[in-house]
Scaffold this motif. Structure first.
Motif, PDB file in Angstrom:
ATOM      1  N   LEU A  48      31.542  60.888 -96.540  1.00 13.57           N
ATOM      2  CA  LEU A  48      32.270  59.865 -95.398  1.00 13.57           C
ATOM      3  C   LEU A  48      33.877  60.377 -95.597  1.00 13.57           C
ATOM      4  CD1 LEU A  48      30.219  56.399 -96.042  1.00 13.57           C
ATOM      5  CD2 LEU A  48      29.807  58.277 -94.661  1.00 13.57           C
ATOM      6  N   VAL A  49      34.295  60.683 -94.530  1.00 14.03           N
ATOM      7  CA  VAL A  49      35.550  61.421 -94.573  1.00 14.03           C
ATOM      8  C   VAL A  49      36.445  60.134 -93.819  1.00 14.03           C
ATOM      9  CG1 VAL A  49      37.179  62.990 -93.897  1.00 14.03           C
ATOM     10  CG2 VAL A  49      34.632  63.516 -94.446  1.00 14.03           C
ATOM     11  N   PHE A  50      37.480  59.833 -94.602  1.00 12.85           N
ATOM     12  CA  PHE A  50      38.778  59.016 -94.152  1.00 12.85           C
ATOM     13  C   PHE A  50      40.133  59.782 -94.334  1.00 12.85           C
ATOM     14  CE2 PHE A  50      35.414  56.082 -95.368  1.00 12.85           C
ATOM     15  CZ  PHE A  50      35.308  55.216 -94.176  1.00 12.85           C
ATOM     16  N   PRO A  51      41.264  59.381 -93.478  1.00 14.65           N
ATOM     17  CA  PRO A  51      42.334  60.409 -93.566  1.00 14.65           C
ATOM     18  C   PRO A  51      42.623  60.843 -95.193  1.00 14.65           C
ATOM     19  CG  PRO A  51      42.661  58.432 -92.158  1.00 14.65           C
ATOM     20  CD  PRO A  51      41.333  58.312 -92.908  1.00 14.65           C
ATOM     21  N   THR A  52      42.698  60.109 -95.921  1.00 14.02           N
ATOM     22  CA  THR A  52      43.151  60.509 -97.370  1.00 14.02           C
ATOM     23  C   THR A  52      42.061  60.707 -98.593  1.00 14.02           C
ATOM     24  OG1 THR A  52      44.011  58.501 -98.056  1.00 14.02           O
ATOM     25  CG2 THR A  52      45.683  60.051 -96.983  1.00 14.02           C
ATOM     26  N   ILE A  53      40.924  60.284 -98.277  1.00  8.48           N
ATOM     27  CA  ILE A  53      39.973  60.042 -99.166  1.00  8.48           C
ATOM     28  C   ILE A  53      38.336  60.012 -98.546  1.00  8.48           C
ATOM     29  CG2 ILE A  53      39.733  57.343 -98.761  1.00  8.48           C
ATOM     30  CD1 ILE A  53      39.515  57.020-101.829  1.00  8.48           C
ATOM     31  N   ARG A  54      37.725  60.654 -99.407  1.00  2.55           N
ATOM     32  CA  ARG A  54      36.435  60.877 -99.034  1.00  2.55           C
ATOM     33  C   ARG A  54      35.235  60.493-100.076  1.00  2.55           C
ATOM     34  NH1 ARG A  54      35.925  67.287 -97.181  1.00  2.55           N
ATOM     35  NH2 ARG A  54      37.775  67.397 -95.733  1.00  2.55           N
ATOM     36  N   PHE A  55      34.436  59.942 -99.692  1.00  3.20           N
ATOM     37  CA  PHE A  55      33.121  59.455-100.601  1.00  3.20           C
ATOM     38  C   PHE A  55      32.139  60.321-100.603  1.00  3.20           C
ATOM     39  CE2 PHE A  55      35.862  56.202 -99.231  1.00  3.20           C
ATOM     40  CZ  PHE A  55      36.291  55.265-100.533  1.00  3.20           C
ATOM     41  N   ILE A  56      31.709  60.666-101.898  1.00  2.00           N
ATOM     42  CA  ILE A  56      30.586  62.040-101.617  1.00  2.00           C
ATOM     43  C   ILE A  56      29.167  61.653-101.994  1.00  2.00           C
ATOM     44  CG2 ILE A  56      30.215  64.272-102.756  1.00  2.00           C
ATOM     45  CD1 ILE A  56      32.947  64.054-101.167  1.00  2.00           C
ATOM     46  N   SER A  57      28.147  61.967-101.533  1.00  2.00           N
ATOM     47  CA  SER A  57      26.660  61.999-101.964  1.00  2.00           C
ATOM     48  C   SER A  57      26.205  63.172-101.932  1.00  2.00           C
ATOM     49  CB  SER A  57      26.124  60.807-101.051  1.00  2.00           C
ATOM     50  OG  SER A  57      24.717  60.618-101.646  1.00  2.00           O
ATOM     51  N   PRO A  58      25.254  63.660-102.917  1.00  2.00           N
ATOM     52  CA  PRO A  58      24.549  64.827-103.087  1.00  2.00           C
ATOM     53  C   PRO A  58      23.564  65.169-101.909  1.00  2.00           C
ATOM     54  CG  PRO A  58      24.055  63.681-104.797  1.00  2.00           C
ATOM     55  CD  PRO A  58      25.252  62.989-104.321  1.00  2.00           C
ATOM     56  N   GLY A  59      23.540  66.277-101.257  1.00  2.00           N
ATOM     57  CA  GLY A  59      22.450  66.873-100.419  1.00  2.00           C
ATOM     58  C   GLY A  59      22.866  66.439 -98.902  1.00  2.00           C
ATOM     59  N   LYS A  60      21.863  67.145 -98.348  1.00  2.00           N
ATOM     60  CA  LYS A  60      22.023  67.188 -96.582  1.00  2.00           C
ATOM     61  C   LYS A  60      21.666  65.994 -96.158  1.00  2.00           C
ATOM     62  CE  LYS A  60      22.434  71.788 -95.098  1.00  2.00           C
ATOM     63  NZ  LYS A  60      21.643  72.892 -94.251  1.00  2.00           N
ATOM     64  N   LYS A  61      21.896  65.499 -95.100  1.00  2.00           N
ATOM     65  CA  LYS A  61      21.424  64.157 -94.383  1.00  2.00           C
ATOM     66  C   LYS A  61      19.813  64.597 -93.897  1.00  2.00           C
ATOM     67  CE  LYS A  61      24.705  63.862 -91.083  1.00  2.00           C
ATOM     68  NZ  LYS A  61      25.611  63.568 -90.066  1.00  2.00           N
ATOM     69  N   GLN A  62      18.984  63.824 -94.053  1.00  2.00           N
ATOM     70  CA  GLN A  62      17.607  64.091 -93.756  1.00  2.00           C
ATOM     71  C   GLN A  62      17.453  63.314 -92.550  1.00  2.00           C
ATOM     72  OE1 GLN A  62      15.762  66.340 -95.470  1.00  2.00           O
ATOM     73  NE2 GLN A  62      17.736  66.443 -96.763  1.00  2.00           N
ATOM     74  N   PRO A  63      16.341  63.841 -91.597  1.00  2.00           N
ATOM     75  CA  PRO A  63      15.965  63.424 -90.320  1.00  2.00           C
ATOM     76  C   PRO A  63      15.482  61.922 -90.649  1.00  2.00           C
ATOM     77  CG  PRO A  63      15.276  65.548 -90.454  1.00  2.00           C
ATOM     78  CD  PRO A  63      15.711  64.969 -91.694  1.00  2.00           C
TER      79      PRO A  63
END
Length: 195
Positions: free
Chosen positions: A162-177
């Motif tokens: 989840l990308v915001f202008p100065t900060i990103r929130f990370i979770s491992p793995g690609k999005k799954q259908p």
């Protein structure tokens, strides 16, 4: 007696504050360190000398005068791994107008930090991020922020971010259908500027 209770509560307050998490100020500054402004020396002064360093090498292709292509390698920065603090600082040492100083701070789930709005790696989910930072169109195709993106630095290890202008929130793995991204755990926070 009231005087002693006040002193005891002040002492306890001081201890809990020192042992508590560090808040990323305005989601853009950590312990006085600023993206695109702080140097290697400032990172060391703030975080200490107990880190493992790795060179960041940029690989490119150039043409020689006789028309041949050659591969060039240049050291452009250093990654400073502060394992006990659960963070890595990436600092540009070969600076240009667009590549200056501290480029990125990566906090993993062991880091005792919190975003300006209370999100902690290892303790929150994407649903908590959205509740604090506002809605995100997960299917958006343009590059405007905020956005949900899939990224990989090596083509093997992927993250949903989840990308915001100065900060990103990370979770491992690609999005799954069909996956409900709101349930994803926040396993890391990356602090960087997007300009």
């Amino acid at each position: 007696m009231k005087k002693y209770i006040l002193l005891a509560s002040l002492a306890i307050g001081g201890v809990s504050q020192a042992l508590g998490q560090t808040v990323i100020q305005g989601d853009s500054m950590f312990l006085g360190l600023q993206i695109r402004k702080s140097s290697v020396a400032q990172v060391k002064a703030q975080l200490g000398n107990r880190y493992r360093a790795e060179k960041i090498v940029s690989v490119g292709t150039e043409k020689t005068r006789d028309g041949q292509c050659i591969t060039t390698k240049r050291v452009t920065g250093v990654s400073m791994h502060f394992r006990k603090q659960g963070l890595i600082c990436f600092v540009n040492t070969n600076t240009t107008k667009w590549r200056q100083g501290l480029a990125l701070i990566e906090f993993d789930s062991t880091a005792n930090v919190s975003s300006a709005k209370g999100i902690q790696p290892g303790k929150h989910r994407f649903s908590d991020v959205i509740a604090q930072y506002g809605p995100i169109d997960f299917d958006k195709k343009d590059n405007s922020l905020p956005a949900a993106q899939e990224i990989s630095n090596d083509g093997e290890h992927w993250y949903t971010v989840l990308v915001f202008p100065t900060i990103r929130f990370i979770s491992p793995g690609k999005k799954q259908p069909g996956e409900n991204l709101l349930l994803r755990p926040v396993t890391g926070i990356w602090l960087e500027n997007q300009y």
